[in-house]
Structure formats: C-alpha cells, structure tokens
Design an enzyme around this catalytic site. Structure first.
Site, PDB file in Angstrom:
ATOM      1  N   ARG A  73     -25.061  53.169   3.186  1.00 33.97           N
ATOM      2  CA  ARG A  73     -25.722  53.691   1.990  1.00 33.97           C
ATOM      3  C   ARG A  73     -27.152  54.065   2.344  1.00 33.97           C
ATOM      4  NH1 ARG A  73     -26.873  50.147  -1.350  1.00 33.97           N
ATOM      5  NH2 ARG A  73     -25.882  48.390  -0.338  1.00 33.97           N
ATOM      6  N   TYR A 201     -20.043  58.525   3.295  1.00 29.06           N
ATOM      7  CA  TYR A 201     -19.956  57.061   3.368  1.00 29.06           C
ATOM      8  C   TYR A 201     -19.627  56.428   2.023  1.00 29.06           C
ATOM      9  CZ  TYR A 201     -21.142  52.194   3.782  1.00 29.06           C
ATOM     10  OH  TYR A 201     -21.073  50.831   3.726  1.00 29.06           O
ATOM     11  N   LYS A 210     -20.400  51.940  -6.225  1.00 23.21           N
ATOM     12  CA  LYS A 210     -21.740  51.536  -6.652  1.00 23.21           C
ATOM     13  C   LYS A 210     -22.331  52.526  -7.666  1.00 23.21           C
ATOM     14  CE  LYS A 210     -21.917  47.785  -4.229  1.00 23.21           C
ATOM     15  NZ  LYS A 210     -21.330  47.614  -2.984  1.00 23.21           N
ATOM     16  N   HIS A 230     -22.568  42.998  -9.830  1.00 24.28           N
ATOM     17  CA  HIS A 230     -22.216  43.003  -8.412  1.00 24.28           C
ATOM     18  C   HIS A 230     -21.673  41.619  -8.054  1.00 24.28           C
ATOM     19  CE1 HIS A 230     -23.824  43.775  -4.054  1.00 24.28           C
ATOM     20  NE2 HIS A 230     -22.592  44.174  -4.190  1.00 24.28           N
ATOM     21  N   SER A 252     -26.196  40.672   0.374  1.00 25.99           N
ATOM     22  CA  SER A 252     -25.337  40.845   1.549  1.00 25.99           C
ATOM     23  C   SER A 252     -25.626  39.760   2.592  1.00 25.99           C
ATOM     24  CB  SER A 252     -25.513  42.232   2.150  1.00 25.99           C
ATOM     25  OG  SER A 252     -26.866  42.441   2.452  1.00 25.99           O
ATOM     26  N   CYS A 254     -24.127  36.856   2.906  1.00 25.77           N
ATOM     27  CA  CYS A 254     -24.018  35.485   2.406  1.00 25.77           C
ATOM     28  C   CYS A 254     -22.561  35.019   2.325  1.00 25.77           C
ATOM     29  CB  CYS A 254     -24.659  35.364   1.026  1.00 25.77           C
ATOM     30  SG  CYS A 254     -26.453  35.492   1.053  1.00 25.77           S
ATOM     31  N   ASN A 258     -15.776  36.397   2.083  1.00 28.65           N
ATOM     32  CA  ASN A 258     -15.048  35.195   2.503  1.00 28.65           C
ATOM     33  C   ASN A 258     -14.786  34.270   1.317  1.00 28.65           C
ATOM     34  OD1 ASN A 258     -15.085  36.128   5.108  1.00 28.65           O
ATOM     35  ND2 ASN A 258     -16.771  34.818   5.770  1.00 28.65           N
ATOM     36  N   ASP A 277     -16.267  42.533  -5.149  1.00 27.37           N
ATOM     37  CA  ASP A 277     -17.522  43.291  -5.164  1.00 27.37           C
ATOM     38  C   ASP A 277     -18.096  43.535  -6.558  1.00 27.37           C
ATOM     39  OD1 ASP A 277     -19.582  44.576  -3.730  1.00 27.37           O
ATOM     40  OD2 ASP A 277     -18.704  46.541  -4.051  1.00 27.37           O
ATOM     41  N   SER A 373     -19.034  48.935  10.423  1.00 24.21           N
ATOM     42  CA  SER A 373     -17.686  49.507  10.358  1.00 24.21           C
ATOM     43  C   SER A 373     -16.898  48.781   9.273  1.00 24.21           C
ATOM     44  CB  SER A 373     -16.990  49.410  11.713  1.00 24.21           C
ATOM     45  OG  SER A 373     -17.003  48.087  12.193  1.00 24.21           O
ATOM     46  N   ARG A 374     -15.953  49.484   8.689  1.00 21.69           N
ATOM     47  CA  ARG A 374     -15.315  48.988   7.459  1.00 21.69           C
ATOM     48  C   ARG A 374     -13.813  49.192   7.479  1.00 21.69           C
ATOM     49  NH1 ARG A 374     -18.825  47.191   2.972  1.00 21.69           N
ATOM     50  NH2 ARG A 374     -20.884  47.357   3.907  1.00 21.69           N
ATOM     51  N   ARG A 405     -29.399  33.316   0.743  1.00 18.03           N
ATOM     52  CA  ARG A 405     -29.503  32.687   2.061  1.00 18.03           C
ATOM     53  C   ARG A 405     -30.925  32.164   2.189  1.00 18.03           C
ATOM     54  NH1 ARG A 405     -27.586  33.386   7.505  1.00 18.03           N
ATOM     55  NH2 ARG A 405     -25.738  34.428   6.721  1.00 18.03           N
ATOM     56  N   ASP A 500     -15.438  24.765   3.574  1.00 17.48           N
ATOM     57  CA  ASP A 500     -15.998  23.542   2.986  1.00 17.48           C
ATOM     58  C   ASP A 500     -16.759  23.823   1.692  1.00 17.48           C
ATOM     59  OD1 ASP A 500     -15.367  21.227   4.821  1.00 17.48           O
ATOM     60  OD2 ASP A 500     -16.120  22.706   6.246  1.00 17.48           O
TER      61      ASP A 500
HETATM   62  O1  SAT Z   1     -19.965  51.186  -0.109  1.00 18.49           O
HETATM   63  S1  SAT Z   1     -20.604  49.977  -0.530  1.00 18.49           S
HETATM   64  O2  SAT Z   1     -21.819  50.293  -1.262  1.00 18.49           O
HETATM   65  O3  SAT Z   1     -19.735  49.178  -1.366  1.00 18.49           O
HETATM   66  C1  SAT Z   1     -20.928  49.019   0.784  1.00 18.49           C
HETATM   67  C2  SAT Z   1     -22.339  48.936   1.100  1.00 18.49           C
HETATM   68  O4  SAT Z   1     -22.842  49.756   1.858  1.00 18.49           O
HETATM   69  O5  SAT Z   1     -23.002  48.033   0.562  1.00 18.49           O
HETATM   70 MN    MN Z   2     -21.379  45.143  -2.636  1.00 16.61          MN
END
Ligand code: SAT
Ligand code: MN
Length: 592
Positions: A73, A201, A210, A230, A252, A254, A258, A277, A373-374, A405, A500
């Site tokens: 982004r 992207y 977003k 978010h 991001s 954090c 997961n 998200d 990478s995604r 964090r 945990d």
């Molecule tokens: O494409 S997203 O905005 O969800 C991912 C990112 O770059 O934060």
């Molecule tokens: Mn996000």
C-alpha cells in the site's frame, strides 16, 4: 438492467476507452477463463500475470509477480477528499474533491485502450444480511478481477440488490502505467466513490478491502450509526461447548492472522474463524453488538507462515474447495514448481527463482520471496471456518481485544472499567516499530484501534462516534487490552505468545462468565495470582509479576506523549477522553 449501474459503467468506458467490456458473473468457469488470460495474454513488464503452480503442493494455485515498484500500500498517495479539510483530519492526506478529479481525469482518459474493462458486481457481506453493501468495481487487471472473486462475493446478486437504486458503492480502478509518479488512491466519501490508478497491489486495487470496507465504510458507518473496523472476528469454544465471540484489533506485526486461526494450547478450547482483517459492527435489535466480516477471503503475508506458526493457514492453502489460490511475489522452487517463502521450510530449496522470477542468488543478501509477498485464498477453504460465518445477522460479541507490541508499560492483559474507559485505552494504543526501513526501530507509533491509516474521517470525530455506542448498547461487550510482547531487563520476551495466548482468552471468558474475580490495577482489572491457567508453562513468579508491572516514570512520559498525540486533532478529541487522561495522570502521580 439496473439503469444507474449501466449509466455509470458507460460513462467510465467512455472515459477509459477499453477495447472490450466484460461483465463478470462470478462463476468458477469465468475464473478459469480469467486465469487463462493471465497465463497466455496479459503481461506485467516481461512476465505474464499468472503462471500455474504444482497442484500437489497447493491445489488450484497460481503465481503472480507484481511490477517491481508495486509491492505494498502507498499511504502517501492515498487521499480522502471531503469538501472540508478538517473533516479528513490530520490522519488523512486531503485534496479538494474537484481538484482531485481534475488531476485524475487526464490519467484515466484512454487508459484502457487495447485492454478489457472488467465490471465486477460484488457484495460486501452475506447477500441476505441487512448490514451487507452491494458495490460495483471496474478494473482493467485480470489479477484484480480474480482476486476480487476470492476476497468478496462477486456475481449477479449484487446487481439484483442494487436494482434501480443510485445507492451503490463505486470503484474505478486501472493499473495505468504502474508508475508511482502517476499512482493515486482517491476516496470521495460524499459520493461513495473510490478512484484508484497506477497500482495492482491488494490494498490499493482491491477496492472492496481497505478503500471501501474501512475508509468509505467508516464514513457511511458514521452517518448510519455503525462501525467499520480493522478487526479479526473469532468464536472461542470452551470445554463445555459454549462459544463466545471476540473481536481483535492489532497494528501490523502483532500476530493478528495467527490469532484469527489459533489452535489453542489449552485442552478442550477451540477457535472458530470468522475474519482476519475487517469487521462491520452494528447494534442488534437485542442491544448487543453484532459483527459481520464483509470479506470472503484472506489476503495474508506469506513469509513466516508455516506448519509450525500457523498450521490452520497451511491447511487452508492446501484445500481445493474454492478455485483458485494466488501467490503474489513469493519465490518459486523450480525443482517442483511450488511456491516458497522465507520461513515456509527450515531449509531453503536449492533452486529458486525470486519474486521477480529471476534465478535466486542467496549471496545477494536479499530474500527470495518479497517480504510483503502474499497469498489470496477463499475463507471457505479454512478448516476452522465458523458455522456462523454465513449467518446474515452476524455474531454477538462478548469481548473486544485491543493490543500492540510494547516492551514496557502495557501489561499482558487488563479488562477496562467500562465502554468509555475501553475507548480511551484503545485510542492511545500503539506499537513499537519493527522495521528499520521506515521508522526508527522501537519507537512507539500510536495507532488508535489499529485504524490510523484506515479511518476515512477526522479521528477525533471517530472517537466521539465510538463513545456514542455506550448509550446504544444495552449489553456492551467487555473491552480488554493485551500485550504479548513485554520484555525482561535482558530484552527477552517474557510471555511465550502464539498458542499460549489462549490462556489469556480463557481468563477473559472466565471474567465474562463471572468466574474470575481479578484484581484492580491502575489500568483496569488484571488476573489474580492463580487465575491464569499456566499449566505446563515454564514461567517464574517474577516473570509473571513483570508482565503486569506498572512503572511510574515511564507512564509519566507516556501520558505526556498521549497528550501531544491528542492535540493534533484540532480540538475534535472528545472531552470525555481528556478527562480519562487526567484521571490516569492522577493515578500515576499517586503510584509509589
Ligand atoms: O491489502 S491490504 O491493505 O489488506 C494489506 C496491507 O498492505 O496492509
Ligand atoms: Mn489489515
């Protein structure tokens, strides 16, 4: 056909002058055709848009290399164009709407010559949900068209829902010449319109994400009385079978994804995934807070994802239920044509091509996969998908978890006193930066509700909007603040984190059920000794104490920073939050 959709699309086609207009029906057959166009025709620089990957490793999987300058982004090229600058606030770049359009017009003029204009009718949310929104996006990229089909619900239902109404969210996207010099992501909240050019992207180009679900969505939510957030959504099942729903907001790095797909370490607990998200929050008819995930897929960071760190995500990627799965800017192991990224396996495969499809040389010092990478994969492929995911009403929320964090100051977990106090702590949340590239490492970057780059209007007004829910919610969820990242004096993490973290969530459930008494602290209620289930965990009493310690001097410095942060918003931060800050300062001054 719905006359306003037709009219709007015709106007955009007149401007962009494509060779062909393709109305998407959202079928799998169509997705296969689009993939095929990306493999055989469409190019990005010297590479084709897609290449097929080995189905033995990940079924229905395709590799996509982006333009080398188009990998993330671009917040500095992202604008929110309210008529008045103050309404955008210091949290957004602003441009006058007319000026923005005058700037964009020549860039869009004829930008699709020789290309196909894809019309994507899509719905954010389940088609039967009262909270869902029908939208139309235009794009000239097959990558974007296929990605939208994974991430949202694409198909004629969106057109049906719009009917003859003018009231639909519009997104005009073109990759343009992919030059950062001519790249803009412009939002027009008054018109529910996004215009994006020059990038393919995710967050810049999949306008349902977003751009619409958060920036435009937050503005609609302000007008209509709901919240676009978010946040992850999970259901946590206790051993007695009871499922409670939680929201989680984290900046991001954090471990948000997961947590959304957590495999709890505690026996008998299970996490059901609803979203990783974005969450749209409404007050239900019963006075509880209800959440839906407007999306239908994951657009997740690949590096670091493995059997060890996120086994559920690996299973999701290996599921062949929903076609297709995309791997953007990962490396490829050329011996077996499988995608690879740092962290997927301990040993690096011998023969790799990098994310730009050039032979990879480890001596270069660079990673083979791009750090951002995604993968793009359907949420229906997720084995822990909640049976409530498609419930049009959404799920009732029992707890909201905010985190960051922080190596100091914020304890492992506190329950805030009430809604207002929760909004206060969420408004001051922050995270220490982890990458040296953009910021000084270790500096606290405030990111209220993890929404700083995504709130489509002045954040001071946003805080007021959050506070307004206190009156509307008959049964407000509890608000918790967590920090998995406290460090000891030697710089080591005290809490193990990952699986945990379910121990902390169990305590939250106990609080909600009235089964844990807790103890009062300056910041709220924390677990009493013995209330956190630490069975099988090797952590000393001193360590546990350190996880909750509150230091007077560093909190003094912190409140001074918070005050400065609030002052940026030009008097729009509600008085109630300044009062909360004063009361916190007062408590700090009384600390021993
Ligand atoms: O494409 S997203 O905005 O969800 C991912 C990112 O770059 O934060
Ligand atoms: Mn996000």
């Amino acid at each position: 056909m719905a006359k306003y959709i037709k009219k709007w699309v015709e106007e955009q086609a007149e401007l962009t002058k494509p060779d062909k207009v393709w109305w998407m029906d959202g079928s799998e057959k169509e997705a296969r055709e689009l993939i095929n166009i990306g493999i055989t025709k469409e190019m990005i620089g010297d590479n084709h848009t897609f290449s097929g990957l080995n189905a033995k490793f990940f079924p229905n999987s395709y590799h996509h290399p982006s333009h080398p300058t188009d990998v993330a982004r671009t917040e500095h090229l992202t604008f929110v164009c309210h008529p008045k600058k103050e309404d955008a606030g210091p949290n957004n770049n602003w441009m006058d709407p007319d000026e923005a359009k005058a700037k964009l017009r020549p860039l869009y003029d004829g930008c699709m010559k020789g290309r196909t204009l894809y019309v994507i009718p899509y719905i954010m949310g389940h088609p039967d949900s009262p909270y869902a929104k029908p939208c139309i996006q235009i794009t000239d990229s097959v990558y974007v068209a296929v990605s939208m089909r994974i991430m949202t619900r694409v198909g004629p239902e969106a057109m049906k829902k719009i009917g003859d109404s003018k009231d639909f969210v519009k997104g005009l996207h073109s990759v343009g010449d992919l030059s950062p010099e001519r790249r803009w992501i412009m939002h027009f909240p008054q018109e529910n319109l996004v215009m994006s050019i020059g990038s393919g992207y995710g967050g810049n180009a999949l306008l349902g994400k977003k751009c619409f679900s958060l920036r435009i969505g937050s503005c609609i939510g302000k007008r209509e009385g709901w919240l676009a957030e978010h946040m992850i959504i999970v259901g946590v099942q206790a051993p007695d079978g009871d499922v409670k729903y939680f929201l989680g907001a984290f900046p991001s790095a954090c471990g948000k994804t997961n947590l959304a797909l957590l495999d709890p370490v505690l026996k008998g607990y299970k996490v059901w995934t609803l979203g990783d998200d974005i969450a749209w929050l409404n007050v239900g008819p019963d006075g509880r807070l209800y959440a839906i995930n407007p999306e239908a897929g994951f657009f997740g960071v690949a590096p670091g994802t493995s059997e060890a760190t996120n086994p559920v995500m690996i299973k999701t990627l290996k599921n062949d239920k929903f076609y297709p799965t995309l791997f953007t800017n990962t490396a490829v192991d050329t011996d077996n044509n499988a995608p690879w990224w740092e962290g997927l396996t301990e040993a690096r495969p011998k023969n790799l091509i990098d994310w730009q499809k050039k032979p990879y040389d480890p001596a270069s010092g660079k990673t083979a996969a791009h750090p951002n990478s995604r993968f793009t994969v359907s949420i229906y492929n997720c084995p822990t998908l909640s049976p409530e995911f498609d419930n049009p009403k959404g799920v009732p929320i029992s707890g909201i978890i905010f985190g960051g964090r922080r190596k100091t100051n914020i304890p492992l977990v506190v329950e805030t006193k009430d809604w207002e106090h929760g909004v206060f702590l969420a408004s001051i949340m922050g995270s220490e930066t982890t990458t040296a590239a953009l910021h000084q490492v270790g500096v606290v970057r405030r990111d209220p509700m993890a929404m700083l780059p995504f709130c489509g209007y002045n954040m001071g007004d946003y805080f007021a909007h959050w506070l307004s829910f206190a009156k509307k919610l008959k049964h407000p969820p509890k608000i918790f603040m967590v920090n998995w990242f406290r460090k000891d004096s030697e710089g080591r993490f005290i809490w193990p984190g990952f699986r945990d973290n379910s121990r902390v969530i169990k305590w939250m459930i106990d609080r909600i059920d009235g089964k844990a008494k807790g103890r009062e602290t300056m910041l709220g209620v924390s677990p009493q000794k013995g209330e956190l289930d630490l069975s099988g965990l090797d952590i000393s009493d001193a360590g546990m104490e350190e996880l909750f310690s509150i230091d007077r001097e560093s909190w003094k410095a912190e409140t001074a920073e918070i005050e400065k942060f609030y002052q940026q918003f030009g008097g729009r931060v509600p008085k109630a939050l300044f009062k909360q800050l004063d009361s916190l300062k007062d408590k700090i001054s009384k600390l021993p």
